[in-house]
Design a protein around this motif. Sequence first.
Motif, mmCIF file in Angstrom:
data_model
loop_
_atom_site.group_PDB
_atom_site.id
_atom_site.type_symbol
_atom_site.label_atom_id
_atom_site.label_comp_id
_atom_site.label_asym_id
_atom_site.label_seq_id
_atom_site.Cartn_x
_atom_site.Cartn_y
_atom_site.Cartn_z
ATOM 1 N N ARG A 1 22.863 37.050 23.748
ATOM 2 C CA ARG A 1 21.762 36.736 24.514
ATOM 3 C C ARG A 1 20.830 38.107 25.151
ATOM 4 N N LEU A 2 21.276 39.309 24.382
ATOM 5 C CA LEU A 2 20.494 40.350 24.762
ATOM 6 C C LEU A 2 19.175 40.368 24.132
ATOM 7 N N LEU A 3 19.395 39.796 22.947
ATOM 8 C CA LEU A 3 18.007 39.658 21.990
ATOM 9 C C LEU A 3 17.815 37.963 22.089
ATOM 10 N N THR A 4 16.456 37.749 21.722
ATOM 11 C CA THR A 4 16.440 36.477 21.290
ATOM 12 C C THR A 4 14.987 36.312 20.355
ATOM 13 N N ARG A 5 14.492 35.325 19.917
ATOM 14 C CA ARG A 5 13.408 35.349 18.940
ATOM 15 C C ARG A 5 12.276 34.362 19.444
ATOM 16 N N ASP A 6 11.132 34.714 19.001
ATOM 17 C CA ASP A 6 10.014 33.951 19.331
ATOM 18 C C ASP A 6 9.729 32.747 18.409
ATOM 19 N N ALA A 7 8.722 32.112 18.408
ATOM 20 C CA ALA A 7 8.279 31.076 17.835
ATOM 21 C C ALA A 7 8.090 31.369 16.234
ATOM 22 N N GLU A 8 7.765 32.729 16.045
ATOM 23 C CA GLU A 8 7.668 33.486 14.810
ATOM 24 C C GLU A 8 8.799 34.138 14.049
ATOM 25 N N GLY A 9 9.901 33.850 15.005
ATOM 26 C CA GLY A 9 11.031 34.530 14.326
ATOM 27 C C GLY A 9 11.372 35.857 14.686
#
Length: 246
Positions: free
Chosen positions: A63-71
């Motif tokens: 959970r140090l990175l995540t992704r937005d709706a565009e990946g």
Amino acid sequence: MGQPSNPDAVDQVRSSGIGVVDKSVAILAAAAAAPRTLADLVDATDLPRATAHRLAVALEVHRLLTRDAEGRFLLGPRVGELAAALPDPLVVAAGAVLAWVRDESGESAQLYRRDGNERVCIAAAERTHGLRTTVPVGTRLPLTAGSGAQVICAFSDPATLDGLLDGAAFTDRTLAEVRRRGWAQSIAQREAGVASVSAPVLAADVRLLAAVSVSGPIERLGRSPGSRIGPILVAGARRIASAVGV
């Protein structure tokens, strides 16, 4: 990790001698700058595609990175959680000063920080006896009324206030006067029967850090409390800024 050949690469990451750590930090730094596709991460870090993908996915698991709706990759919620666990230097610096302001003024003292179109009480020193106005830490108040709102608006970048003052209980002229004298006062502006005085906590570059305030019933503070309490708050604000060291 080596010196990136790409001039746009995230080359400010220093080498620790532990390659996987350096590469992971480079990916985090790239994602902190802007949402990144995998190709963007490769360009920004100069890492092989397979390495960038493997580390980004591993950071996502934690959970140090995540992704937005565009990946696209961006910093994840765990970064904020870790940061929130650290003591807030502004709150630490303000503790003793707020107690001093309370004792000098005889009124409850608060420290407010701007959060969008609101101000949040991040620290307080309450009167221990008598009638008092309690503002619990975490309380959110609008930026359209009260001396704390006046100070925050007066010393904020005007571009960030676009449209905010349309419904405010004070005017641009009021804010100009606040900037001139260095403190603000309000009488029943936000809450009936309550008066308050506030001053800005400013960094060395005149950037607004917070607003330090006192509040109490009008019958005790009177209708011109700024002349008495304003200098106390100005001195307290300077002490807080000095203790923070910015």
